[in-house]
Design an enzyme around this catalytic site. Sequence first.
Site, PDB file in Angstrom:
ATOM      1  N   SER A 200      -0.916  15.792 -11.895  1.00  9.85           N
ATOM      2  CA  SER A 200      -1.101  15.447 -13.301  1.00  9.85           C
ATOM      3  C   SER A 200      -1.344  16.726 -14.093  1.00  9.85           C
ATOM      4  O   SER A 200      -1.894  17.704 -13.572  1.00  9.85           O
ATOM      5  CB  SER A 200      -2.286  14.492 -13.460  1.00  9.85           C
ATOM      6  OG  SER A 200      -2.608  14.299 -14.827  1.00  9.85           O
TER       7      SER A 200
ATOM      8  N   ASP B 113       0.819  -1.208   0.000  1.00  3.80           N
ATOM      9  CA  ASP B 113       0.000   0.000   0.000  1.00  3.80           C
ATOM     10  C   ASP B 113       0.853   1.259   0.000  1.00  3.80           C
ATOM     11  O   ASP B 113       1.388   1.654   1.031  1.00  3.80           O
ATOM     12  CB  ASP B 113      -0.905  -0.047   1.232  1.00  3.80           C
ATOM     13  CG  ASP B 113      -1.838   1.135   1.337  1.00  3.80           C
ATOM     14  OD1 ASP B 113      -1.972   1.872   0.342  1.00  3.80           O
ATOM     15  OD2 ASP B 113      -2.444   1.311   2.410  1.00  3.80           O
TER      16      ASP B 113
END
EC number: 3.4.23.22
Length: 419
Positions: free
Chosen positions: A288, A124
Amino acid sequence: MSSPLKNALVTAMLAGGALSSPTKQHVGIPVNASPEVGPGKYSFKQVRNPNYKFNGPLSVKKTYLKYGVPIPAWLEDAVQNSTSGLAERSTGSATTTPIDSLDDAYITPVQIGTPAQTLNLDFDTGSSDLWVFSSETTASEVDGQTIYTPSKSTTAKLLSGATWSISYGDGSSSSGDVYTDTVSVGGLTVTGQAVESAKKVSSSFTEDSTIDGLLGLAFSTLNTVSPTQQKTFFDNAKASLDSPVFTADLGYHAPGTYNFGFIDTTAYTGSITYTAVSTKQGFWEWTSTGYAVGSGTFKSTSIDGIADTGTTLLYLPATVVSAYWAQVSGAKSSSSVGGYVFPCSATLPSFTFGVGSARIVIPGDYIDFGPISTGSSSCFGGIQSSAGIGINIFGDVALKAAFVVFNGATTPTLGFASK
């Protein structure tokens, strides 16, 4: 952050009679890993979790829990109304398929202690604790998980006075004490690793018999051990690695591969584009540069989010998500099933996200998570709104479309390449 999310297995007796129902136990899957590939270089594969079945509303709920967000009534209702057995879509008609038709069924075997005890953990990158079900876990909160028994390990040492606690969005928590022990993954061994032994476990994990615990790969500043935070497995392993990196090459309908200490140049095409990482919150947080739906024009816009291997779906701003689903006839946001659904007969468009000037394309098939229930003509979408969570999450839907480099150098970066 991450997810919480899904996985599963089968049976084994727990020593000391910790459980009254040994038939619910399972034996950890043997390691399916390559040996050390060179000095300071390690490679290993995930293995398929043969029993897990994807549940869309539950997946969304676990993401809320993981990030400490209260569960809305509509989502709780959706989980209660959902069924766990989802089938793969087949040109409009639902059919029963092997569980590996959904990319949420892979786990990573990890050896803890001496002699080694094999547990199947969720790797994770959205959390920083290595915690496990153990012989100290309340018996009623263990339901099929393999447990770690510190008393059976000659290298286990109780970390005096240390405790850990993780709170979730529904007010529940997982907590316990801490041992140091030897931890090995695919030949990469760390001695004196903090292993957080659960005394109390949130019901969301108890109900998920597929996962024996988590191995956090976010930054150590996010670790919950007190009074002194403990280092992650990756941070402790860095000194023995050829390079301070690990890579995730998650598979579509196939197990993925994690490499530590090197970058496999045969695993991707073109070049790797690196982007800055903000460690302020302890996550692999990056920005992004925009998105495109199908063959549409790329829209330049900053989307700040987290690269999280522990979250199944892709969670983005509502405007981006609605722009995507607007291109799918019949798609709609349904509170009764916990998110966007679409006709199983539809062909989904791709989704592209920007990494600097590079573009990573998620094929439409990756976004299809199958019928919302067996026999249903409505399918669950792999792109959902982050509005209720408060943070954008580039989960496995996005990450499996790329070869991803987690560069843990003094100035961390994330690298993405097509594959």
